[in-house]
Design an enzyme around this catalytic site. Structure first.
Site, PDB file in Angstrom:
ATOM      1  CB  ALA A  72      -0.888  -0.012   1.231  1.00 44.43           C
ATOM      2  N   GLY A  91       0.718  -4.970   0.867  1.00 44.09           N
ATOM      3  CA  GLY A  91      -0.499  -5.030   0.059  1.00 44.09           C
ATOM      4  C   GLY A  91      -0.259  -5.649  -1.312  1.00 44.09           C
ATOM      5  CD  GLU A 110      -2.215  -7.606   2.939  1.00 39.79           C
ATOM      6  OE1 GLU A 110      -2.004  -6.403   2.635  1.00 39.79           O
ATOM      7  OE2 GLU A 110      -2.750  -7.949   4.003  1.00 39.79           O
ATOM      8  CD  GLU A 127       2.006  -5.424   5.607  1.00 43.89           C
ATOM      9  OE1 GLU A 127       2.824  -6.350   5.804  1.00 43.89           O
ATOM     10  OE2 GLU A 127       1.224  -5.419   4.637  1.00 43.89           O
TER      11      GLU A 127
END
Ligand code: CO8
Length: 257
Positions: free
Chosen positions: A65, A108, A111, A131
């Site tokens: 992200a 992300g 993911e 993270e």
């Protein structure tokens, strides 16, 4: 919808989306995620498309992200804006989606690959969920899907201690279905998508649905729990410090507050 962060095309019966923010290693900002889901939904509705491929570039599938976009958000902002909901829309795509991954698939980005139905990796691919190094946890399915993909012990090392795994390890654990040379990974993914797209469309969609039924039992509750914990961490000083340190290119100073 005109796209600025992705490239979209069809190759035969395959819908192709290329993540296209190379200057940020394809960091997944909100605009990119909305564009991606818009493109996948359009392919899902198009009878001329039988399967889809999501790819990045040789250096990065996606490095997570966009940290700069979310660094200053509060826990309330995160819960109210619910940006992760757009990741959840991956689960509504009925046709097969293949991730063609080279280079970094982190946070992300990992993911997103995990949300696809199959992953074809280049021999240079690296997967990780870093993270905790910026004071949060995976929020878009990582804690739930990775444990199913690689088992609990490796998932714990990857998520609690930033262990990154290379393509061969990912193949060994079952995270990816194929590893090929970096020069070939994209064509390999495309060929796999073309083969699947040539099969009986209704049977393929039904099979995906049935497999996901098995795979996703208990997943929904886990996803909701993970997302709320992720948002709540934006109420901590460690999240602010972790993301600020990334932006300022320095080591974080954790206080546990
Ligand atoms: N967000 C924003 N910018 C990024 C990101 C990112 N995730 N990753 C890289 N960039 C930027 C860098 O800041 C840099 O920009 P600039 O040139 O302006 O300084 C550029 O991309 C190139 O990156 P580096 O110079 O760092 O390249 P290196 O080859 O030295 O390092 C790494 C590559 C190791 C991949 C490194 O960039 C890195 O560690 N990136 C961050 C990885 C990370 O922590 N990812 C997890 C993010 S959190 C997350 O994904 C939570 C998901 C939950 C869903 C949330 C929905 C809202």
């Amino acid at each position: 919808m005109a796209y600025s962060s992705i490239l979209v095309e069809t190759r035969g019966r395959v819908g192709l989306v290329t993540l296209n923010r190379p200057q940020t290693l394809n960091a997944l900002n909100h605009a990119l995620m909305h564009e991606l889901m818009d493109a996948l939904n359009a392919f899902d509705k198009d009878d001329a498309v039988g399967a889809m491929v999501i790819t990045g570039n040789e250096k990065a599938f996606a490095a997570g992200a966009d940290i700069k976009e979310m660094a200053n958000e509060s826990a309330l902002d995160m819960t109210r804006n619910d940006h992760i909901a757009v990741f959840g829309r991956m689960r509504t795509i009925r046709k097969p989606v293949i991730a063609a991954v080279s280079g970094w698939a982190l946070g992300g980005g990992c993911e997103l690959a995990l949300s696809c139905d199959m992953i074809v990796a280049s021999d240079t691919a690296k997967f990780g969920l870093p993270e905790v190094t910026i004071g949060v946890i995976p929020g878009a399915g990582g804690t739930q899907r990775l444990v199913r993909a690689v088992g609990k012990s490796i998932a714990m090392e990857m998520i609690l201690n930033d262990r990154k795994i290379d393509a061969q390890e990912a193949l060994h654990y079952g995270l990816v279905s194929r590893v090929v040379l970096v020069s070939d990974y994209f064509n390999e993914a495309l060929k796999l998508a073309e083969e699947i797209a040539a099969r009986a469309p209704l049977a393929v969609r039904a099979a995906k649905r049935a497999i996901n039924h098995s795979y996703e039992s208990f997943l929904k509750d886990g996803l909701a729990e993970e997302k709320q914990i992720f948002y709540n961490l934006f109420g901590t000083e460690d999240q602010k410090e972790g993301m600020q340190a990334f932006v300022e290119k320095r080591k974080p100073n954790w206080t546990g507050k």
